[in-house]
Scaffold this motif. Structure first.
Motif, short mmCIF file in Angstrom:
data_model
loop_
_atom_site.label_atom_id
_atom_site.label_comp_id
_atom_site.label_asym_id
_atom_site.label_seq_id
_atom_site.Cartn_x
_atom_site.Cartn_y
_atom_site.Cartn_z
N GLU A 185 0.83 -1.21 0.00
CA GLU A 185 0.00 0.00 0.00
C GLU A 185 0.86 1.25 0.00
N MET A 186 1.92 1.24 0.80
CA MET A 186 2.84 2.38 0.84
C MET A 186 3.51 2.59 -0.51
N MET A 187 3.92 1.49 -1.16
CA MET A 187 4.56 1.61 -2.46
C MET A 187 3.59 2.15 -3.50
N GLY A 188 2.30 1.82 -3.36
CA GLY A 188 1.30 2.38 -4.27
C GLY A 188 1.19 3.89 -4.15
N TYR A 189 1.24 4.41 -2.92
CA TYR A 189 1.22 5.86 -2.72
C TYR A 189 2.45 6.50 -3.36
N ILE A 190 3.60 5.86 -3.21
CA ILE A 190 4.83 6.41 -3.80
C ILE A 190 4.72 6.43 -5.31
N ALA A 191 4.17 5.36 -5.90
CA ALA A 191 4.02 5.29 -7.35
C ALA A 191 3.13 6.40 -7.88
N ASN A 192 2.10 6.76 -7.11
CA ASN A 192 1.15 7.80 -7.52
C ASN A 192 1.57 9.20 -7.07
N HIS A 193 2.78 9.30 -6.47
CA HIS A 193 3.28 10.57 -5.94
C HIS A 193 2.29 11.19 -4.95
N ASP A 194 1.62 10.33 -4.19
CA ASP A 194 0.65 10.78 -3.19
C ASP A 194 1.35 10.93 -1.84
N THR A 195 1.96 12.07 -1.64
CA THR A 195 2.71 12.30 -0.41
C THR A 195 1.81 12.27 0.81
N GLY A 196 0.63 12.85 0.69
CA GLY A 196 -0.30 12.86 1.83
C GLY A 196 -0.71 11.47 2.25
N GLY A 197 -1.03 10.61 1.28
CA GLY A 197 -1.42 9.25 1.60
C GLY A 197 -0.29 8.46 2.24
N ALA A 198 0.93 8.65 1.72
CA ALA A 198 2.08 7.93 2.27
C ALA A 198 2.35 8.36 3.71
N LEU A 199 2.29 9.66 3.97
CA LEU A 199 2.57 10.15 5.33
C LEU A 199 1.46 9.74 6.30
N ALA A 200 0.20 9.72 5.82
CA ALA A 200 -0.90 9.30 6.69
C ALA A 200 -0.75 7.83 7.08
N LEU A 201 -0.40 6.98 6.11
CA LEU A 201 -0.18 5.56 6.42
C LEU A 201 1.01 5.40 7.36
N PHE A 202 2.08 6.16 7.10
CA PHE A 202 3.25 6.11 7.98
C PHE A 202 2.89 6.50 9.40
N ASN A 203 2.06 7.51 9.56
CA ASN A 203 1.67 7.96 10.89
C ASN A 203 0.88 6.89 11.63
N ARG A 204 -0.02 6.18 10.92
CA ARG A 204 -0.78 5.11 11.54
C ARG A 204 0.15 3.98 12.00
N LEU A 205 1.09 3.61 11.13
CA LEU A 205 2.02 2.54 11.49
C LEU A 205 2.90 2.94 12.66
N TYR A 206 3.33 4.19 12.67
CA TYR A 206 4.18 4.68 13.77
C TYR A 206 3.40 4.67 15.08
N ALA A 207 2.14 5.10 15.03
CA ALA A 207 1.32 5.12 16.24
C ALA A 207 1.06 3.71 16.76
N ASP A 208 1.04 2.73 15.86
CA ASP A 208 0.84 1.33 16.26
C ASP A 208 2.12 0.69 16.79
N GLY A 209 3.20 1.43 16.82
CA GLY A 209 4.45 0.91 17.36
C GLY A 209 5.30 0.15 16.37
N LYS A 210 5.06 0.33 15.06
CA LYS A 210 5.86 -0.37 14.07
C LYS A 210 7.29 0.16 14.06
N ASP A 211 8.23 -0.74 13.89
CA ASP A 211 9.64 -0.36 13.87
C ASP A 211 9.96 0.35 12.56
N LEU A 212 10.57 1.55 12.65
CA LEU A 212 10.84 2.34 11.45
C LEU A 212 11.89 1.67 10.58
N GLY A 213 12.90 1.09 11.20
CA GLY A 213 13.92 0.40 10.43
C GLY A 213 13.35 -0.76 9.65
#
Length: 535
Positions: free
Chosen positions: A252-280
């Motif tokens: 899903e994240m790669m799909g946002y990157i392919a579409n140059h959807d910065t907002g969608g990518a950052l929103a998904l990143f924020n959800r994953l970060y809030a869920d405690g996902k490891d950034l590395g």
């Protein structure tokens, strides 16, 4: 109540036949044991968790077993039981990382000359042998070169290049390959069945992929996940337990990157970060998926068997069609650079967010790699005829305001407006671009497109074709004598009269910084800009 034993220790193979994924090694050792053609020194090499130390212990039992069975130890005789329990003083396992000095090796050498007291052969298993110091290697070399008949050395290392050639030449070398994901998944299912763990097939595949060829790592991950959850262990529960993004989120994240959807990518990143996902782990999975897409771009048929499994095969094939090869290379370098900087970063979250913005917005970078990525994207767009979802540089409110302005009705040009000899004929530039591109190769051909805001625009002024370049870099690329000569010849053929070609930098305007102008011109080269005609 007995103490809990880790799964990788509890299910450590006890015979050569139990070892997974190392058939070439185990079969050769069994044959040597049956025929009695044993070496006095062995060197086991390979990545971690592939069975080096396990096979060393099995070999130590097999050479001392009182009732061997087709090269395997019986695991029932007094010698096998003593070695398994660690009570046999003639079989010693030494960690070279903590016993790497010359004095340690000299003590070993002095003790090795004595005949074994409990079993037939004295066996020294030296793990991580590459950690020995140079004097220690020299001391070890003497006894390996001329060992007593009752002595057997088994050396193990993950870094073969650090072992001196003098040691290598006196050992039989066995290379342990990375264990396949299929073999690891099958072993995990077996262990899960024995331990009454409800392990889903998808979860087994995820754990096998994350083990990266090491059976020990796979069993350790299974142990961790099984102890942290109840009920069926699914892929999603594995992702949640280990704090990683999961393959569907990565795609899903790669799909946002392919579409140059910065907002969608950052929103998904924020959800994953809030869920405690490891950034590395998140960026590592993006890098793995980027690598998969690059393989599919260059080997579409054979590449399916080489995928890492971060995304499904269908998802990977769909995503591969949305990127050019140059873009994927740029993305891989950006991800690797960001991950390498995590160790010394003051804010890993900020670094990861900046990385995602750069992946989604390549026009923000003006380096050669980013430029090449955008040019290859334009090349693929021109060849396929399918737009690759450009992103607009205008804010949403501005775009809306612009779109509300009704277009003016088209009017036929008046006689005064008809092109003259001093003006650019209608349709001239697309025809010239077509002709020029037939003789140019990428990335230069990417500068010549019929788009309204292409990096290069052509106009006719008298006996000259002026190539108006978006910036100084574009001017430098297209103003070579070879390209100008080619443009002049093609324009002469199209216009039916002799013309020459020259190039100008249209970005050299007053009251505008050069850096901002370059950024604006590059952005216009890739994106749809709605022009408002001033009244």
């Amino acid at each position: 109540m007995s103490a809990y034993q880790a799964l990788y220790r509890k299910y450590r193979p006890q015979t050569f036949d139990d070892v997974s994924g190392q058939m070439a090694v185990t079969q050769t050792l069994k044959t040597q044991l049956v025929t009695g053609k044993m070496s006095h020194a062995y060197l086991f090499t390979g990545s971690r968790g592939t069975g080096k130390t396990t096979c060393a212990k099995i070999l130590a039992k097999a050479v001392n077993c009182l009732e061997p069975q087709d090269g395997n130890p019986c695991n029932r005789c007094a010698a096998c039981r003593a070695i398994d329990s660690g009570a046999c003083m003639d079989v010693l396992e030494i960690d070279a990382a903590s016993n790497n000095g010359v004095d340690n090796v000299r003590d070993l050498r002095d003790d090795a000359v004595y005949t074994p007291s409990q079993v037939k052969m004295r066996v020294y298993i030296i793990d991580e042998v590459h950690m020995l110091s140079v004097p220690a290697f020299n001391a070890l070399l003497k006894i390996i070169e001329e060992p007593p008949e009752h002595l057997l050395f088994i050396l193990a290392t993950t870094e073969l290049h650090k072992v001196p050639a003098t040691i290598l030449s006196r050992c039989q070398r066995f290379a342990f390959r990375r264990i396949s994901q299929e073999d690891i998944a099958a072993r995990l299912q077996y262990v899960a069945y024995q331990e009454n763990i409800d392990l889903d097939d998808g979860a087994a595949r995820v754990l096998a992929r994350m083990a990266d060829g090491g059976m020990r790592d796979g069993l350790s991950l299974l142990d961790q996940c099984a102890s942290a959850t109840t009920g069926e262990l699914t892929a999603e529960r594995v992702y949640a337990c280990l704090g990683i993004a999961g393959e569907r989120k990565c795609a899903e994240m790669m799909g946002y990157i392919a579409n140059h959807d910065t907002g969608g990518a950052l929103a998904l990143f924020n959800r994953l970060y809030a869920d405690g996902k490891d950034l590395g782990a998140l960026l590592d999975e993006l890098a793995c998926l980027t690598r998969d897409l690059l393989i599919l771009k260059n080997a579409p048929d054979a590449g399916i068997a080489m995928l890492s499994g971060v995304a499904s095969d269908a998802e990977a094939e769909t995503l591969a069609g949305k990127f050019s090869g140059g873009e994927l290379i740029r993305m891989m370098e950006q991800l690797e650079t960001t991950m390498a900087g995590f160790t010394r970063s003051a804010s890993r979250r900020m670094d990861a967010e900046l990385c995602l913005i750069r992946l989604c917005r390549p026009e923000l970078q003006l380096d050669a790699v980013s430029l090449n990525a955008r040019l290859t994207r334009l090349e693929e767009q021109m060849r396929s005829g399918i737009p690759l979802a450009p992103a607009s540089t205008q804010p949403p409110k501005e775009r809306q305001a612009v779109q509300e302005i009704p277009p003016e009705p088209a009017q036929e040009p008046t006689e005064a407006e008809q092109p003259t000899e001093e003006e650019t004929p209608l349709g001239f530039w697309p025809e010239l671009v077509n002709a020029v591109r037939q003789e140019l190769k990428p990335p230069i051909s990417g500068f010549f497109t019929p788009a309204v805001n292409a990096p290069v625009q052509g106009i006719v002024r008298g006996s000259q074709v002026i190539l108006e370049c978006a910036n100084a870099f574009t001017l430098e690329m297209v103003s070579t004598p070879e390209i100008l000569s080619l443009v002049g010849r093609k324009a002469t053929a199209i216009l039916g009269r002799p013309v020459s070609a020259t190039a100008e930098d249209r970005s050299a305007r007053p009251q505008t910084s050069e850096k901002m102008e370059r950024l604006m011109d590059f952005g216009r080269a890739h994106q749809d800009i709605i022009h408002i005609k001033e009244s």
